[in-house]
Motif scaffolding. Structure first.
Motif, PDB file in Angstrom:
ATOM      1  N   GLU A 111       0.830  -1.206   0.000  1.00 48.27           N
ATOM      2  CA  GLU A 111       0.000   0.000   0.000  1.00 48.27           C
ATOM      3  C   GLU A 111       0.865   1.256   0.000  1.00 48.27           C
ATOM      4  O   GLU A 111       0.539   2.233  -0.666  1.00 48.27           O
ATOM      5  N   THR A 112       1.967   1.224   0.723  1.00 42.49           N
ATOM      6  CA  THR A 112       2.870   2.373   0.794  1.00 42.49           C
ATOM      7  C   THR A 112       3.554   2.629  -0.540  1.00 42.49           C
ATOM      8  O   THR A 112       3.544   3.758  -1.045  1.00 42.49           O
ATOM      9  N   LYS A 114       2.816   1.549  -3.608  1.00 41.60           N
ATOM     10  CA  LYS A 114       1.995   1.778  -4.806  1.00 41.60           C
ATOM     11  C   LYS A 114       1.574   3.238  -4.924  1.00 41.60           C
ATOM     12  O   LYS A 114       1.257   3.702  -6.012  1.00 41.60           O
ATOM     13  N   LYS A 115       1.618   3.982  -3.826  1.00 37.68           N
ATOM     14  CA  LYS A 115       1.347   5.423  -3.889  1.00 37.68           C
ATOM     15  C   LYS A 115       2.498   6.168  -4.560  1.00 37.68           C
ATOM     16  O   LYS A 115       2.299   7.218  -5.154  1.00 37.68           O
ATOM     17  N   GLN A 116       3.694   5.601  -4.472  1.00 33.24           N
ATOM     18  CA  GLN A 116       4.881   6.236  -5.051  1.00 33.24           C
ATOM     19  C   GLN A 116       5.125   5.839  -6.500  1.00 33.24           C
ATOM     20  O   GLN A 116       5.805   6.552  -7.233  1.00 33.24           O
ATOM     21  N   PRO A 118       3.101   4.693  -9.824  1.00 38.06           N
ATOM     22  CA  PRO A 118       1.783   4.545 -10.464  1.00 38.06           C
ATOM     23  C   PRO A 118       1.559   3.208 -11.170  1.00 38.06           C
ATOM     24  O   PRO A 118       0.438   2.712 -11.203  1.00 38.06           O
ATOM     25  N   MET A 121      -0.074   0.712  -9.017  1.00 35.66           N
ATOM     26  CA  MET A 121      -1.525   0.882  -8.876  1.00 35.66           C
ATOM     27  C   MET A 121      -2.222   0.134 -10.015  1.00 35.66           C
ATOM     28  O   MET A 121      -3.207  -0.570  -9.791  1.00 35.66           O
TER      29      MET A 121
END
Length: 188
Positions: A111-112, A114-116, A118, A121
């Protein structure tokens, strides 16, 4: 399933070096012995397990009887989807049926990162879509195929590991009695 693996491989081929390195940092290779539990009932599914070698099954209890809901073979991701997504206690158990090698990824770590990155995601969305397709196929097959056809489809999924599945687990997965499974097998 081959087309699904190809979609995943195509997406991964688009990952830049930094994305690949970030994913590799949070991925651990693990070995489990036959009978070891990847997920206990009532525990939160905090990892996803990509099966590299081996077989696992997901099951639950109903009226003190084991109900097998899923088998995981090579290239399958073993999770309790509802528990993993919602980070709530699992209704199911995931057990290794033979010695099994996996690549595991921690939910919070994924989760951490995948925010960094793309593309991760996109990867997450693709895996979710593929699970939904599998689930829809399973429901369709359960309602439109007879027991013999469902048995044959399961045999084709991973013939090299099929002999590791207990007949009681197969019958439960197919939603038939052990006696019916015996008749199907006798006709083959």
């Amino acid at each position: 399933m081959t087309e699904h693996i190809e979609k995943i491989q195509f997406l991964i081929s688009r990952f830049d070096r930094e994305t690949l390195e970030a994913l590799e940092k949070i991925t651990a290779k693990e070995q489990f012995k036959k009978g070891e539990i990847l997920l206990q009932q009532g525990k939160v599914c905090r990892k996803s397990y990509l099966i590299i070698e081996g077989v696992a099954r997901k099951f639950t209890y109903s009226d003190k009887k084991e109900i097998t809901t899923e088998f995981f073979f090579k290239n399958d991701i073993a999770i309790s989807f509802t528990s993993y997504i919602n980070q709530k206690p699992s209704r199911e158990i995931i057990e290794c049926l033979i010695d099994t090698t996996v690549e595991s990824v921690d939910f919070n770590a994924f989760e951490t990162i995948k925010k960094q990155f793309p593309l991760l995601m996109e990867y997450d969305i693709l895996l979710t879509e593929l699970y939904i397709l599998w689930l829809e196929d399973r429901l369709f097959d359960f309602h439109s195929l007879n027991a013999t056809e469902r048995y044959e489809q399961l045999m084709k999924k991973s013939p090299e590991y099929f002999h590791h599945l207990k007949l009681t687990h197969i019958a439960s997965y197919l939603g038939i009695s052990l006696e019916t499974l015996s008749r199907i097998r006798a006709k083959r």
